[in-house]
Design a protein around this motif. Structure first.
Motif, PDB file in Angstrom:
ATOM      1  N   LEU A  37       0.827  -1.206   0.000  1.00  9.96           N
ATOM      2  CA  LEU A  37       0.000   0.000   0.000  1.00  9.96           C
ATOM      3  C   LEU A  37       0.860   1.255   0.000  1.00  9.96           C
ATOM      4  O   LEU A  37       0.426   2.312  -0.442  1.00  9.96           O
ATOM      5  CB  LEU A  37      -0.897   0.030   1.245  1.00  9.96           C
ATOM      6  N   VAL A  82      11.446  -2.369   6.538  1.00 11.48           N
ATOM      7  CA  VAL A  82      10.140  -2.977   6.764  1.00 11.48           C
ATOM      8  C   VAL A  82       9.824  -4.125   5.811  1.00 11.48           C
ATOM      9  O   VAL A  82       9.608  -5.262   6.217  1.00 11.48           O
ATOM     10  CB  VAL A  82       9.021  -1.904   6.642  1.00 11.48           C
ATOM     11  N   LEU A  96      -1.428  -4.320   6.540  1.00 14.24           N
ATOM     12  CA  LEU A  96      -1.381  -3.519   7.766  1.00 14.24           C
ATOM     13  C   LEU A  96      -0.041  -2.821   7.948  1.00 14.24           C
ATOM     14  O   LEU A  96       0.000  -1.634   8.259  1.00 14.24           O
ATOM     15  CB  LEU A  96      -1.641  -4.409   8.961  1.00 14.24           C
ATOM     16  N   ALA A  97       1.043  -3.549   7.757  1.00 17.30           N
ATOM     17  CA  ALA A  97       2.358  -2.960   7.976  1.00 17.30           C
ATOM     18  C   ALA A  97       2.601  -1.832   6.980  1.00 17.30           C
ATOM     19  O   ALA A  97       3.096  -0.757   7.357  1.00 17.30           O
ATOM     20  CB  ALA A  97       3.442  -4.022   7.855  1.00 17.30           C
ATOM     21  N   PHE A  99       0.325  -0.100   5.561  1.00 12.67           N
ATOM     22  CA  PHE A  99      -0.577   0.976   5.973  1.00 12.67           C
ATOM     23  C   PHE A  99       0.084   1.817   7.063  1.00 12.67           C
ATOM     24  O   PHE A  99       0.009   3.055   7.060  1.00 12.67           O
ATOM     25  CB  PHE A  99      -1.892   0.365   6.469  1.00 12.67           C
ATOM     26  N   GLY A 100       0.761   1.149   7.989  1.00 13.53           N
ATOM     27  CA  GLY A 100       1.499   1.864   9.033  1.00 13.53           C
ATOM     28  C   GLY A 100       2.586   2.749   8.439  1.00 13.53           C
ATOM     29  O   GLY A 100       2.800   3.874   8.897  1.00 13.53           O
ATOM     30  N   VAL A 101       3.245   2.235   7.394  1.00 12.73           N
ATOM     31  CA  VAL A 101       4.279   3.036   6.728  1.00 12.73           C
ATOM     32  C   VAL A 101       3.666   4.294   6.117  1.00 12.73           C
ATOM     33  O   VAL A 101       4.222   5.393   6.225  1.00 12.73           O
ATOM     34  CB  VAL A 101       4.988   2.195   5.636  1.00 12.73           C
ATOM     35  N   ILE A 102       2.479   4.150   5.517  1.00  9.91           N
ATOM     36  CA  ILE A 102       1.807   5.317   4.924  1.00  9.91           C
ATOM     37  C   ILE A 102       1.530   6.363   5.988  1.00  9.91           C
ATOM     38  O   ILE A 102       1.846   7.544   5.816  1.00  9.91           O
ATOM     39  CB  ILE A 102       0.457   4.921   4.300  1.00  9.91           C
ATOM     40  N   LEU A 103       0.931   5.935   7.107  1.00 12.88           N
ATOM     41  CA  LEU A 103       0.609   6.883   8.174  1.00 12.88           C
ATOM     42  C   LEU A 103       1.867   7.627   8.601  1.00 12.88           C
ATOM     43  O   LEU A 103       1.872   8.849   8.739  1.00 12.88           O
ATOM     44  CB  LEU A 103       0.028   6.141   9.386  1.00 12.88           C
ATOM     45  N   THR A 104       2.959   6.865   8.778  1.00 13.35           N
ATOM     46  CA  THR A 104       4.193   7.471   9.266  1.00 13.35           C
ATOM     47  C   THR A 104       4.751   8.480   8.264  1.00 13.35           C
ATOM     48  O   THR A 104       5.049   9.621   8.612  1.00 13.35           O
ATOM     49  CB  THR A 104       5.248   6.375   9.521  1.00 13.35           C
ATOM     50  N   GLU A 107       2.611  11.588   7.756  1.00 15.43           N
ATOM     51  CA  GLU A 107       2.713  12.497   8.901  1.00 15.43           C
ATOM     52  C   GLU A 107       4.061  13.211   8.895  1.00 15.43           C
ATOM     53  O   GLU A 107       4.136  14.402   9.188  1.00 15.43           O
ATOM     54  CB  GLU A 107       2.529  11.700  10.204  1.00 15.43           C
ATOM     55  N   ALA A 108       5.105  12.486   8.540  1.00 15.07           N
ATOM     56  CA  ALA A 108       6.431  13.107   8.464  1.00 15.07           C
ATOM     57  C   ALA A 108       6.429  14.200   7.399  1.00 15.07           C
ATOM     58  O   ALA A 108       7.010  15.281   7.597  1.00 15.07           O
ATOM     59  CB  ALA A 108       7.482  12.051   8.143  1.00 15.07           C
ATOM     60  N   ARG A 110       3.859  15.966   6.502  1.00 16.89           N
ATOM     61  CA  ARG A 110       3.113  17.079   7.062  1.00 16.89           C
ATOM     62  C   ARG A 110       3.988  17.873   8.039  1.00 16.89           C
ATOM     63  O   ARG A 110       3.947  19.093   8.086  1.00 16.89           O
ATOM     64  CB  ARG A 110       1.866  16.550   7.776  1.00 16.89           C
ATOM     65  N   ALA A 111       4.789  17.138   8.827  1.00 13.56           N
ATOM     66  CA  ALA A 111       5.636  17.808   9.798  1.00 13.56           C
ATOM     67  C   ALA A 111       6.729  18.621   9.098  1.00 13.56           C
ATOM     68  O   ALA A 111       7.086  19.711   9.532  1.00 13.56           O
ATOM     69  CB  ALA A 111       6.262  16.780  10.741  1.00 13.56           C
ATOM     70  N   ASP A 224      -2.525   8.654  -2.008  1.00 11.83           N
ATOM     71  CA  ASP A 224      -3.612   7.712  -1.736  1.00 11.83           C
ATOM     72  C   ASP A 224      -4.554   7.564  -2.928  1.00 11.83           C
ATOM     73  O   ASP A 224      -4.923   6.467  -3.325  1.00 11.83           O
ATOM     74  CB  ASP A 224      -4.428   8.165  -0.521  1.00 11.83           C
TER      75      ASP A 224
END
Lengths: 309, 325
Positions: A37, A82, A96-97, A99-104, A107-108, A110-111, A224
């Motif tokens: 993903l 990963v 799932l994993a 997906f976690g990479v996407i969130l991270t 967010e990075a 965005r930061a 996305d």
């Protein structure tokens, strides 16, 4: 009529971008049986890096060129951190994993860059001028940059085909996809092969992002939308098939673009304007998925079923 | 029976804690609405767990079913109808219908195709919700009032709503567990383990899976209608695919086998998100890696933690000596 022609060209060019992302996704899935993903993240990073480096260096083209090695490196790093540990896991864990990479990563982003869309240098004046536009029909200028993207869409698939079908590396990739144990037994480092394929796919997606940056808003979450359309492309084209991905990408790009441009107006013939606008917009955004459902109904494995279904 | 009780001890304790929470200092509006959200998402997660753990159907579009339920409430609200006797069955039926239609297409495929197609249908629902400008479009829709029951505004009391959600959550868990234990559930599980063999014995998996998919949709529709009431606000973000991913994470974090894992997962994630987002602005920078790490290292989920620690304890030299003595 000329309106339809312009929309068709826009659709082709969107299809080309989709293909660049979907090709990597399909390759990684076909060779490593990994559903990734986070591939859309590479596309997003490609766009961000190209935009930022473009502004720094003062040249869009230099920025786009520099985005390639950056996307490659990020792909290598993510694979090492990963994805390498996911090859033998079931699809659920992979989803799932990643997906976690996407969130991270989102967010990075965005930061680091903030949530607002980035400014991107214009590669060439979008219309008018000798460099900016090409007269395709008398009196109708079409941006040269968009034509260049369509040109990329002719060159890259041919290159990819040559690479996979006609070179030694491509032969190993194809062999590794169907008989990994046998290839490893013959003395090929299959892990390194996987890493190379993965990084190559990541670079293609980053390239697509860099190309897309002057046309689409460069903002978090841009990956996305493309990722999900790429899934549609792969499902329609057949998992693991590059040829299927190419044809399906053009199909999806055309359908989506023309549908969005034409449907609200077309519905105005039968409905009142405000209802036509609303239903038209809703219908246009559903069009691609309806097409997918229709194709799957008749061919559950896609148009060109690949080696691995 | 005692073994069964033991394997359910953690989720039962969680349900008891939820029942006691309003009287143990979590009775203020904020805590209650947070817990209500956790319980409602828990219902959706249980229904997803029925699909993933029970039927082996990894759906990545589950938020859409919740969204259909929530948007049914919105559509009725916009039309001036807020009678629960009409709205709730309609929301459940709409979500079940959506699940039936999309399931009929998606279930023709399997494996990765199924993941991608459910994701695509979920996204389709998302874009459709965003384009209905009469129902708020991208900006979302604020309900005029919570749903009534036979003309009384019983749901307006946060405490009543809390216990309604708790009762429904327990009911959903019980219902889905009974379903999985029934003949129907055994066929589902058989088709998950070995579709060829199930077919050879004379069971076509397709209709069973479609029924399970539709039922899961109905439960999620109920959850969506409740969620619309809990926040009195519905936006397309409810249907976004990250929401589907989150639901899946709840199921996996809790543990795939028993359905009660989903309840634990939902509670953990809702509370963790709340806590992290108070602590940090970019809280997903912690949440994301946690997700990856839990997938890589936490096999079997939270529900497996107790038996695993017990097994690990048994291996330690001093406990072994005690056992021998």
């Amino acid at each position: 009529m000329s309106m339809l022609l312009v929309q068709a060209l826009n659709g082709l060019q969107f299809g080309v971008l989709l293909f660049l992302v979907a090709a990597g996704l399909s390759l990684v899935f076909g060779v490593m049986d990994l559903i990734n993903l986070a591939h859309g993240v590479q596309y997003m990073l490609g766009a961000y890096v190209a935009a930022t480096l473009g502004v720094w260096t003062g040249s869009f083209w230099l920025g786009a060129l520099l985005a390639l090695p950056v996307a490659l490196l990020v792909g290598l790093a993510l694979e090492w951190l990963v994805f390498r540990h996911l090859y033998r896991r079931d699809h659920l864990s992979q989803v799932l994993a990643t997906f976690g990479v996407i969130l991270t990563v989102e967010e990075a982003t965005r930061a680091l860059w903030g949530s607002a869309p980035q400014t991107v240098l214009e590669p060439m004046a979008l219309t008018g001028g000798p460099l900016g536009g090409v007269e395709i029909v008398s009196g109708l200028l079409y941006p040269t940059y968009r034509l260049i993207i369509i040109g990329v869409g002719v060159v890259v698939p041919l290159l990819l085909w040559f690479l996979v079908e006609r070179t030694r590396a491509g032969m190993l990739v194809r062999a590794g996809a169907t008989h990994p144990a046998m290839v490893a037994a013959l003395g090929v480092d299959i892990r390194r092969l996987f890493t190379v394929v993965f990084a190559f796919g990541a670079m293609l997606a980053g390239f697509a992002g860099a190309l897309a940056s002057p046309i689409f808003p460069v903002a978090p979450g841009m990956g996305d939308t493309v990722l999900i359309l790429c899934f549609v492309v792969i499902v329609i084209g057949g998992v693991g098939s590059i040829r299927g991905a190419f044809i399906a990408a053009l199909l999806v790009g055309l359908l989506d673009t023309i549908g969005r441009a034409m449907l609200p107006d077309a519905l105005r013939l039968v409905l009142d304007p405000s209802a036509a606008r609303q239903t038209g917009a809703a219908l246009a955004s559903m069009l691609v998925y309806i097409a997918m459902a229709g194709i799957l109904f008749f061919r559950p494995a896609g148009l060109f079923p690949g080696a691995r279904a | 029976m005692s073994g069964q009780l033991r394997s359910h001890s953690l989720p039962l304790a969680a349900l008891l804690a939820l029942a006691a929470a309003p009287f143990l200092g979590f009775g203020d509006g904020f805590a209650l609405s947070l817990l209500a959200r956790a319980m409602i998402l828990g219902m959706a997660a249980v229904s997803l767990s029925l699909l993933i753990g029970g039927a082996g159907l990894v759906s990545l579009g589950h938020a859409a079913m919740m969204g259909v339920g929530a948007y049914t409430v919105v559509a009725f609200d916009a039309a001036g109808v807020s009678e629960g006797v009409i709205v709730f069955p309609a929301a459940i039926a709409a979500a079940a219908l959506f699940a039936f239609v999309t399931g009929a297409v998606s279930l023709r495929t399997s494996g990765v195709h199924f993941i991608m197609i459910t994701l695509a249908f979920g996204q389709m629902a998302f874009f459709t919700a965003s384009s209905f400008s009469s129902l708020g479009g991208d900006d979302g829709y604020t309900l005029y009032a919570r749903t009534e029951w036979l003309g009384t505004r019983i749901l307006d009391s946060r405490l009543t709503f809390h216990f309604l959600c708790l009762a429904l959550l327990a009911l959903v868990w019980l219902g889905c567990s009974l379903l999985l234990a029934s003949r129907f559930g055994r066929v589902l599980r058989a088709a998950k383990e070995n579709p060829q063999r199930a077919q050879a014995v004379g069971f076509q998996p397709y209709p069973y899976r479609l029924v399970a998919y539709t039922l899961a949709g109905a439960v999620s529709g109920l959850a969506g209608a409740l969620l619309a009431n809990a926040s009195e606000f519905v936006s397309p973000a409810l249907l976004s695919w990250t929401r589907s991913g989150e639901l899946m994470f709840m199921v996996i974090l809790g543990g795939v086998g028993p359905l009660s894992g989903a309840i634990l997962g939902a509670l953990t994630i809702v509370l963790l998100e709340e806590w992290l987002s108070h602590l940090l602005v970019y809280w997903r920078l912690v949440f994301g890696p946690l997700l990856v790490l839990s997938v890589l290292f936490l096999h079997g989920g939270l529900i497996g933690v107790i038996p695993r620690t017990r097994a690990a304890l048994r291996l330690l030299p001093w406990t072994r000596r005690n056992a021998n003595a």
